[in-house]
Design a protein around this motif. Structure first.
Motif, PDB file in Angstrom:
ATOM      1  N   ASN A 155      -7.499   9.484  -0.249  1.00 33.02           N
ATOM      2  CA  ASN A 155      -7.070  10.036  -1.528  1.00 33.02           C
ATOM      3  C   ASN A 155      -5.643  10.566  -1.368  1.00 33.02           C
ATOM      4  OD1 ASN A 155      -6.563  11.577  -3.809  1.00 33.02           O
ATOM      5  ND2 ASN A 155      -8.726  12.149  -4.051  1.00 33.02           N
ATOM      6  N   THR A 156      -4.688   9.731  -1.703  1.00 34.44           N
ATOM      7  CA  THR A 156      -3.288  10.052  -1.442  1.00 34.44           C
ATOM      8  C   THR A 156      -2.821  11.272  -2.243  1.00 34.44           C
ATOM      9  OG1 THR A 156      -2.934   7.718  -1.022  1.00 34.44           O
ATOM     10  CG2 THR A 156      -0.967   9.055  -1.326  1.00 34.44           C
ATOM     11  N   ASP A 157      -3.205  11.330  -3.520  1.00 35.76           N
ATOM     12  CA  ASP A 157      -2.762  12.438  -4.376  1.00 35.76           C
ATOM     13  C   ASP A 157      -3.199  13.792  -3.813  1.00 35.76           C
ATOM     14  OD1 ASP A 157      -1.480  10.822  -6.155  1.00 35.76           O
ATOM     15  OD2 ASP A 157      -3.253  10.578  -7.451  1.00 35.76           O
ATOM     16  N   ASP A 158      -4.473  13.891  -3.517  1.00 35.75           N
ATOM     17  CA  ASP A 158      -5.008  15.140  -2.978  1.00 35.75           C
ATOM     18  C   ASP A 158      -4.354  15.492  -1.650  1.00 35.75           C
ATOM     19  OD1 ASP A 158      -8.486  15.033  -4.136  1.00 35.75           O
ATOM     20  OD2 ASP A 158      -6.541  15.159  -5.177  1.00 35.75           O
ATOM     21  N   THR A 201       0.844  -1.194   0.000  1.00 38.89           N
ATOM     22  CA  THR A 201       0.000   0.000   0.000  1.00 38.89           C
ATOM     23  C   THR A 201       0.877   1.242   0.000  1.00 38.89           C
ATOM     24  OG1 THR A 201      -1.328  -1.246   1.609  1.00 38.89           O
ATOM     25  CG2 THR A 201      -2.037   0.992   1.137  1.00 38.89           C
ATOM     26  N   ASN A 202       0.426   2.271  -0.678  1.00 34.47           N
ATOM     27  CA  ASN A 202       1.121   3.545  -0.617  1.00 34.47           C
ATOM     28  C   ASN A 202       0.646   4.331   0.588  1.00 34.47           C
ATOM     29  OD1 ASN A 202       2.885   3.513  -2.832  1.00 34.47           O
ATOM     30  ND2 ASN A 202       1.127   3.802  -4.200  1.00 34.47           N
ATOM     31  N   VAL A 203       1.607   4.748   1.374  1.00 40.06           N
ATOM     32  CA  VAL A 203       1.284   5.583   2.530  1.00 40.06           C
ATOM     33  C   VAL A 203       2.121   6.860   2.440  1.00 40.06           C
ATOM     34  CG1 VAL A 203       0.586   3.694   4.047  1.00 40.06           C
ATOM     35  CG2 VAL A 203       2.988   4.340   3.931  1.00 40.06           C
ATOM     36  N   VAL A 204       1.881   7.760   3.353  1.00 37.76           N
ATOM     37  CA  VAL A 204       2.606   9.025   3.337  1.00 37.76           C
ATOM     38  C   VAL A 204       3.235   9.244   4.715  1.00 37.76           C
ATOM     39  CG1 VAL A 204       2.376  11.528   3.046  1.00 37.76           C
ATOM     40  CG2 VAL A 204       1.006   9.971   1.625  1.00 37.76           C
ATOM     41  N   ALA A 205       4.524   9.525   4.718  1.00 36.58           N
ATOM     42  CA  ALA A 205       5.212   9.793   5.983  1.00 36.58           C
ATOM     43  C   ALA A 205       5.314  11.293   6.157  1.00 36.58           C
ATOM     44  CB  ALA A 205       6.592   9.165   5.971  1.00 36.58           C
ATOM     45  N   VAL A 206       4.790  11.775   7.225  1.00 36.58           N
ATOM     46  CA  VAL A 206       4.687  13.210   7.424  1.00 36.58           C
ATOM     47  C   VAL A 206       5.478  13.616   8.661  1.00 36.58           C
ATOM     48  CG1 VAL A 206       3.072  15.087   7.910  1.00 36.58           C
ATOM     49  CG2 VAL A 206       2.415  13.261   6.340  1.00 36.58           C
TER      50      VAL A 206
END
Lengths: 433, 143
Positions: free
Chosen positions: B119-122, B69-74
């Motif tokens: 919505n990963t892109d947004d 899965t694509n996740v986002v590290a912030v």
């Protein structure tokens, strides 16, 4: 007490002569009116006139459940629909159900057999019968109902379900006999206890239990827990419904077969050869009095044996032992027939589901539980829990909808369901019957 | 700007989690962050590791169902209101957080949170516009 002294205590010789005469008439009628039988007899090279002795029965071909499915719905009926007054059917959910018909006389015959059965089980005219078999297409409810009325007993047509209300009825109406599946009866007892009503304080003397396999151990438990005498009843819609065979309350040892209406045989399920009395095998029935739906050598798939010895109750009708199992993989879960293939069809309709599954049947307390183990493959897998739980619920809902049993669905890791080299092990039955 | 997370289906029975860590250990894969979502019957284990390919292969060989899965590290300022500020931005932008969990290590004076968005892109666009630092996957695996 014996309801039908003449037939139930008939000397063997006289019984056999009646059976032969009725068999000849039935075979002739089946051949003349049901194209299926004419074709089958032709293939086996036998004509109705070849049936000269009871032993000639062996020359006739078997009839299977598949034959009934192939002739769905009315192809096996031997009378015009004008003469059919009742239709029953098996659940047959995803496969083709089997449909049976009755003439007015067939319904009377059935009622008489059930009246016989009730009396053998311990009932008499003064009894109040709490009939908790399901009413509807299933033959249990109406079969017992008509028998009770024929006997002249009072019948409470309570059917299945509404358990709490049933307890109140039992407490207030004081029924003396209960007819139900053994597992539902135990459930009734549990609910009664929760409501502060002890079965032992109710008025039951006898219970006539059937429609699912149950063991001697279960009988002991029911008798002890509920304070009543428990007898076994056998029947299947293809033959007539409940009342094909009944245990007498005197001996409680084997079920007397209504041999004047149904000729039993025991065969080796693998070879189809007849086995001698006392040997265990598959029981096969030929109905010899049915008008609308005569059936020749029907393979029941039930495993039992036959004992022709007269009984202490006075009946000369041969007895079949308690059914110990099935030749196929059919499960009876809370009185509902379930084939693993039906569950498979439900699962396979859902494209996200892997083909590896297993059914685990357990008895928790007194109720059967079905758990369907489904392997989670890459297709269904999600990194969040919700879609997986939704899938479990969807499978469970579909099974309930198509098959009519509640099942718990359990997702398991791939390859955790044991693979077998030949036939897959689809069913793990942990019930101690 | 995305990071790759692997997720593993686990039945709730003893020893299964240990089987995963053993497998990764033998494949010399280092676990950077993890989260476990569970029900009474099963769990989903999510991992950020330093070598996705090796982890994936080793786990599949052991018969586990593994997903990517694509996740986002912030980067989250390590101070009161730090996380709230970022969630406020996402909320205002109509982004739903599917789940989130904390990274084990700090990046400078900031904490690191792993997010899974609907919505990963947004979400990435929104975070960028609001000056929130997102850590590139390649850097994350070796922090």
């Amino acid at each position: 007490m014996i309801y039908d002294i003449e037939y139930e205590t008939m000397p063997r010789e006289a019984m056999e002569s009646i059976q032969l005469r009725r068999l000849q008439v039935t075979v002739e009628r089946a051949w003349a009116t049901v194209p299926f039988y004419r074709k089958k007899f032709g293939e086996a090279g036998v004509r109705p006139s070849d049936i000269k002795t009871l032993d000639d029965l062996k020359r006739l071909p078997f009839t299977t459940k598949q034959d009934l499915r192939d002739n769905y719905p009315f192809g096996m009926f031997a009378v015009p629909m004008d003469n059919v007054v009742r239709i029953h059917a098996s659940s047959g959910t995803t496969g083709q159900p089997t449909v049976v018909g009755y003439t007015a006389r067939d319904v009377q015959t059935w009622a008489t057999l059930m009246a016989r059965a009730l009396v053998a089980g311990g009932a008499s005219q003064g009894d109040i019968i709490h009939n908790a078999y399901g009413y509807g297409l299933f033959t249990g409810g109406l079969g017992a109902h008509y028998g009770a009325e024929k006997l002249g007993a009072s019948v409470i047509p309570v059917s299945g379900g509404n358990t709490k209300r049933q307890i109140i009825i039992m407490r207030d109406f004081r029924p003396t006999i209960i007819t139900a599946t053994p597992s539902y009866t135990l459930h009734l007892a549990e609910v009664a206890e929760e409501m502060g009503v002890s079965f032992k304080d109710l008025s039951f003397r006898f219970g006539i239990f059937g429609a699912e396999p149950w063991s001697e151990k279960m009988r002991e438990e029911i008798q002890k827990k509920l304070g009543l005498k428990a007898v076994d009843i056998y029947g299947l819609s293809e033959i007539i419904g409940p009342g094909v065979a009944i245990e007498c309350h005197e001996a409680q040892k084997g079920l007397h077969i209504a041999e004047d209406h149904f000729i039993p045989e025991i065969i080796n399920p693998q070879t189809g050869e007849n086995l001698p009395c006392g040997d265990t095998g598959e029981i096969v029935f030929t109905s010899v009095t049915k008008e609308a739906f005569p059936i020749i050598r029907y393979r029941t798939r039930d495993i039992t044996s036959i004992n022709p010895e007269p009984c202490i109750c006075g009946r000369t009708l041969a007895r079949m032992s308690k059914v110990s199992g099935r030749t196929d993989d059919m499960l009876i879960i809370r009185g509902v027939n379930v084939f693993p293939s039906q569950i498979e069809s439900v699962l396979m309709e859902m494209e996200e589901v892997e083909p590896h599954y297993q059914l685990v049947v357990e008895r928790q307390g007194n109720l059967d539980t079905l758990t369907v183990m489904v392997e989670v493959g890459d297709l269904v897998f999600s990194d969040t829990v919700r879609p997986l739980q939704e899938m479990e619920q969807k499978i469970s809902k579909n099974i309930k909808e198509y098959i009519g049993v509640s099942a718990k669905v359990k997702l398991v890791e791939p390859k955790t369901i044991a693979r077998s080299e030949g036939k897959a092990v689809r069913v793990v039955d942990k019930r101690k019957l | 700007m995305r990071a790759e997370q692997i997720s593993i289906f686990l039945e709730n029975k003893s020893g299964r989690l240990a089987e995963v860590t053993k497998t990764l250990s033998e494949a010399e894969v280092n676990i950077r962050a993890l989260s476990l979502a569970d029900t009474s019957d099963f769990g989903v284990l999510r991992l950020i590791v330093d070598n996705n390919e090796a982890a994936n292969q080793a786990l599949k060989e052991k018969g586990f169902t593994v997903g990517k899965t694509n996740v986002v590290a912030v980067e989250v300022p390590d101070e009161p209101g730090g996380l709230h500020k970022i969630l406020g931005v996402l909320d205002a932008g109509g982004i739903n957080v599917e789940y989130m969990y904390a990274f084990v290590q700090q990046s400078g004076s900031n904490a690191v949170m792993i997010f899974r968005f609907d919505n990963t892109d947004d979400a990435l666009k929104l975070l960028g516009e609001n000056g929130v630092t997102v850590i590139e996957g390649s850097r994350l695996y070796t922090l």
